[in-house]
Design an enzyme around this catalytic site. Structure first.
Site, PDB file in Angstrom:
ATOM      1  N   ASP A  79     -60.797  83.012  -1.410  1.00  0.00           N
ATOM      2  CA  ASP A  79     -61.968  83.067  -0.530  1.00  0.00           C
ATOM      3  C   ASP A  79     -62.058  81.861   0.400  1.00  0.00           C
ATOM      4  OD1 ASP A  79     -62.704  81.035  -2.259  1.00  0.00           O
ATOM      5  OD2 ASP A  79     -64.476  82.048  -3.037  1.00  0.00           O
ATOM      6  N   CYS A 113     -50.754  62.295 -15.158  1.00  0.00           N
ATOM      7  CA  CYS A 113     -49.336  61.915 -15.084  1.00  0.00           C
ATOM      8  C   CYS A 113     -48.884  61.391 -13.728  1.00  0.00           C
ATOM      9  CB  CYS A 113     -48.465  63.101 -15.488  1.00  0.00           C
ATOM     10  SG  CYS A 113     -48.450  64.450 -14.278  1.00  0.00           S
ATOM     11  N   ARG A 161     -58.640  78.855  -1.723  1.00  0.00           N
ATOM     12  CA  ARG A 161     -59.474  77.692  -2.044  1.00  0.00           C
ATOM     13  C   ARG A 161     -59.065  77.193  -3.422  1.00  0.00           C
ATOM     14  NH1 ARG A 161     -64.693  77.502  -4.871  1.00  0.00           N
ATOM     15  NH2 ARG A 161     -64.665  79.777  -4.716  1.00  0.00           N
ATOM     16  N   CYS A 207     -59.967  74.998  -5.953  1.00  0.00           N
ATOM     17  CA  CYS A 207     -61.200  74.341  -6.365  1.00  0.00           C
ATOM     18  C   CYS A 207     -60.879  73.449  -7.566  1.00  0.00           C
ATOM     19  CB  CYS A 207     -62.220  75.428  -6.708  1.00  0.00           C
ATOM     20  SG  CYS A 207     -63.831  74.825  -7.141  1.00  0.00           S
ATOM     21  N   CYS A 218     -68.808  74.254  -2.319  1.00  0.00           N
ATOM     22  CA  CYS A 218     -68.924  74.704  -3.712  1.00  0.00           C
ATOM     23  C   CYS A 218     -69.232  73.569  -4.681  1.00  0.00           C
ATOM     24  CB  CYS A 218     -67.656  75.432  -4.129  1.00  0.00           C
ATOM     25  SG  CYS A 218     -66.175  74.397  -4.109  1.00  0.00           S
ATOM     26  N   CYS A 223     -47.444  67.975 -16.388  1.00  0.00           N
ATOM     27  CA  CYS A 223     -48.004  67.658 -17.714  1.00  0.00           C
ATOM     28  C   CYS A 223     -48.862  68.781 -18.305  1.00  0.00           C
ATOM     29  CB  CYS A 223     -48.826  66.363 -17.659  1.00  0.00           C
ATOM     30  SG  CYS A 223     -50.402  66.491 -16.792  1.00  0.00           S
ATOM     31  N   CYS A 283     -52.233  63.907 -10.009  1.00  0.00           N
ATOM     32  CA  CYS A 283     -52.771  64.240 -11.318  1.00  0.00           C
ATOM     33  C   CYS A 283     -53.211  62.971 -12.030  1.00  0.00           C
ATOM     34  CB  CYS A 283     -51.712  64.975 -12.140  1.00  0.00           C
ATOM     35  SG  CYS A 283     -52.225  65.338 -13.833  1.00  0.00           S
ATOM     36  N   HIS A 309     -59.301  75.965 -10.526  1.00  0.00           N
ATOM     37  CA  HIS A 309     -58.934  77.363 -10.272  1.00  0.00           C
ATOM     38  C   HIS A 309     -58.658  77.564  -8.785  1.00  0.00           C
ATOM     39  CE1 HIS A 309     -60.997  77.678 -14.160  1.00  0.00           C
ATOM     40  NE2 HIS A 309     -60.226  78.734 -14.356  1.00  0.00           N
ATOM     41  N   HIS A 349     -55.168  70.767 -16.973  1.00  0.00           N
ATOM     42  CA  HIS A 349     -56.042  71.693 -16.248  1.00  0.00           C
ATOM     43  C   HIS A 349     -56.626  70.967 -15.036  1.00  0.00           C
ATOM     44  CE1 HIS A 349     -59.135  74.722 -15.530  1.00  0.00           C
ATOM     45  NE2 HIS A 349     -60.010  73.730 -15.462  1.00  0.00           N
ATOM     46  N   CYS A 355     -51.366  71.245 -13.636  1.00  0.00           N
ATOM     47  CA  CYS A 355     -50.306  70.355 -13.182  1.00  0.00           C
ATOM     48  C   CYS A 355     -48.997  70.849 -13.784  1.00  0.00           C
ATOM     49  CB  CYS A 355     -50.600  68.923 -13.622  1.00  0.00           C
ATOM     50  SG  CYS A 355     -49.237  67.773 -13.280  1.00  0.00           S
TER      51      CYS A 355
END
Length: 135
Positions: free
Chosen positions: A110, A51, A119, A121, A66, A100, A48, A106, A103, A97
């Site tokens: 698939d 952190c 996956r 992503c 993708c 902390c 991350c 997602h 974000h 995470c």
């Protein structure tokens, strides 16, 4: 929700650049095919950016086409948390995470052809790549 690593927005802004802050703290997304780690294929670990929590091993990374780094599973199940995300008129599963609350991206079911069928992503700006010592 409380996390092991908690900071005020001002403190996060002091340790993250504007793009990292937007993604990690405001659930933003970098444009596809622009992230520095999309084409990273060396052996190592992804942590991350906020952190340093160990999140993914390079062995689980695959080219999903993708435009974002994609992994078929986290390093440890407890490294990440999954939250329902119904924004943008879609039903998705957000990945954060677990240390902390940053974000990361997602997870989608698939990742066909992978051992898990998933996956993860992830945004490059939410991750830091740490190459193995022998690299």
């Amino acid at each position: 929700m409380s996390y092991e690593v908690e900071r005020s927005n001002d403190e996060w802004r002091a340790v993250l650049n504007p793009q990292e802050f937007h993604i990690l703290r405001q659930a933003g997304t970098e444009p596809a095919f622009t992230g520095a780690l999309n084409d990273e294929w060396r052996a190592g670990e992804y942590v991350c950016r906020g952190c340093g929590n160990a999140l993914f091993r390079a062995q689980t990374k695959f080219d999903a086409g993708c435009g974002w780094p994609s992994f078929w599973e986290p390093l440890r199940a407890e490294s990440v948390e999954h939250l329902e995300d119904n924004s943008l008129g879609m039903r998705r599963v957000e990945v954060r995470c677990a240390r902390c609350g940053g974000h990361l991206g997602h997870v989608f079911p698939d990742g066909y052809g992978t051992p898990t069928g998933n996956r993860y992503c992830m945004n490059s700006a939410s991750l830091e790549f740490v190459p193995d010592d022998d690299e």
